[in-house]
Enzyme design. Structure first.
Site, PDB file in Angstrom:
ATOM      1  NE  ARG A 280      44.473  26.370  44.053  1.00 41.20           N
ATOM      2  CZ  ARG A 280      45.404  26.993  44.758  1.00 41.20           C
ATOM      3  NH1 ARG A 280      45.133  28.177  45.295  1.00 41.20           N
ATOM      4  NH2 ARG A 280      46.593  26.441  44.926  1.00 41.20           N
ATOM      5  CD  GLU A 309      43.895  32.096  39.292  1.00 39.64           C
ATOM      6  OE1 GLU A 309      45.041  31.756  39.662  1.00 39.64           O
ATOM      7  OE2 GLU A 309      42.909  32.137  40.047  1.00 39.64           O
ATOM      8  CG  HIS A 328      46.311  33.009  42.554  1.00 43.05           C
ATOM      9  ND1 HIS A 328      45.817  31.870  41.954  1.00 43.05           N
ATOM     10  CD2 HIS A 328      46.724  32.610  43.787  1.00 43.05           C
ATOM     11  CE1 HIS A 328      45.946  30.840  42.774  1.00 43.05           C
ATOM     12  NE2 HIS A 328      46.490  31.273  43.892  1.00 43.05           N
TER      13      HIS A 328
END
Length: 367
Positions: A280, A309, A328
């Site tokens: 993360r 993000e 991601h």
């Protein structure tokens, strides 16, 4: 986040229909292959459990309901976002593929949420989860091998100079001098896994196979597989980081892991060391990372996740030296999502029957 959940849900729907006739041992195979853990207590012994009458399917295509029906005869599966769902939301007993404060505020009867991702921080942070003792299950371990391959690929890209040679190729340059004297091998190097859970263990296994020394940290104790030479507690992170040539973050995002990769830690790392983050973005203080890269305190960073993000255009990370960024996607592969589908179907069957559930999230710990 909502769009991603809908996209995943759509894929799940199509694959559920395709796998409706899969062998009866498929779920058992998935459980064994990934080492999925089942809860110690049957769900029927949880306060508030009742056999569900209605389960909400968020973003899953219409054909998913019939595919799940065999696992839960008599249960009504309702597609989110439809007039029927809005009319019956107050009587929904469980939800698959969605978890939000708005949903739980409107659906007061929900007692179980099945997530179709491993990350749970956005769900367990909703106060209603704790206040109503809602059961949360996820996809822990399922994408571990895939994400581990991505982390190893990022590491090898740095050691073999691919982050330099690929841009040179686009410029049409034959540039052997880009890495002259700096090409590296990973055999004999030390890799530190931060967060030795399902993903971290898969990273460690692959690094060990490459001849690396593997160390790790984990919050639950010092135990680990034989291929990890030392498992430390979180308070040993800085010491272990100072000895590592590569650091791979696979830790879940919790209050304890938020911002742990900061200026102080970067100051402990070797100037030849690399950070690889496939967990993360919130675990990294982005401004501190940029400063460490620009001042050569660390050699580089490979990021599948960022904070913020998605990473906006013009953000300094795009142009920071020695950085590899992927959007991601480390869990993506050609394997499809059959394993996830088996977990969803098996947990639906188990919840309806009151059995022990798979991959139960510890809401207090946040993973």
């Amino acid at each position: 986040m909502e769009f991603r959940a809908l996209l995943i849900g759509a894929c799940l729907g199509a694959l559920l229909a395709a796998s409706a006739t899969a062998g009866e041992n498929s779920a058992a195979d998935v459980i064994e292959h990934f080492g999925l853990q089942q809860d110690e207590t049957p769900v029927k012994d949880r306060k508030g459990w009742r056999k569900p009458k209605r389960i909400l399917l968020a973003g899953i295509a219409a054909q998913a309901g019939p595919a799940l029906q065999s696992a839960a005869p008599g249960v009504e599966f309702i597609q989110a976002g439809t007039p029927e769902a809005r009319a019956k939301l107050a009587s929904i007993d469980a939800a698959i593929g969605v978890c939000s404060a708005d949903l739980l505020s409107a659906a007061k009867s929900i007692q179980w949420i099945q997530l179709v991702t491993a990350g749970v921080e956005n769900c367990v942070s909703v106060p209603a989860i704790r206040e109503r003792n809602i059961l949360v299950t996820n996809m822990q371990r399922i994408t571990g091998p895939i994400i581990a391959e991505h982390a190893i690929a990022m590491m090898l890209a740095f050691t073999r100079g691919l982050h330099l040679f690929i841009p040179a190729q686009r410029r049409g340059e034959w540039a052997p001098g880009l890495r002259a004297g700096r090409m590296a091998v990973v055999e004999g190097k030390t890799l530190l896994v931060v967060g030795l859970g399902g993903i971290g263990t898969e990273v460690a296994k692959r690094a060990h196979a490459l001849g690396m020394k593997v160390t790790a940290t984990r919050a639950s104790g010092r135990t680990g597989p034989d291929f990890v030479s030392y498992v430390g507690l979180p308070d040993e992170l800085h010491k272990l980081a100072s000895e590592a040539d590569f650091i791979v973050n696979t830790a879940p995002l919790t209050p304890e892991t938020k911002g742990i990769f900061n200026a102080e830690l970067f100051g402990k790392m070797k100037p030849t060391a690399y950070l690889i983050n496939v967990a993360r973005g919130g675990s990294v203080v982005t401004s501190d990372l940029i400063a460490a890269l620009e001042s050569n305190k660390i050699a580089g960073a490979a990021l599948d996740v960022t904070d913020p993000e998605p990473l906006p255009a013009g953000h300094p990370l795009w142009k920071a030296p020695n950085v590899i960024i992927t959007p991601h996607i480390s869990s993506s592969s050609d394997l499809g999502q059959d394993a996830q589908l088996q977990v969803v179907g098996e947990n639906v069957r188990r919840y309806v029957a009151g059995d022990r559930m798979l991959s139960v999230v510890d809401v207090t710990r946040g993973y």
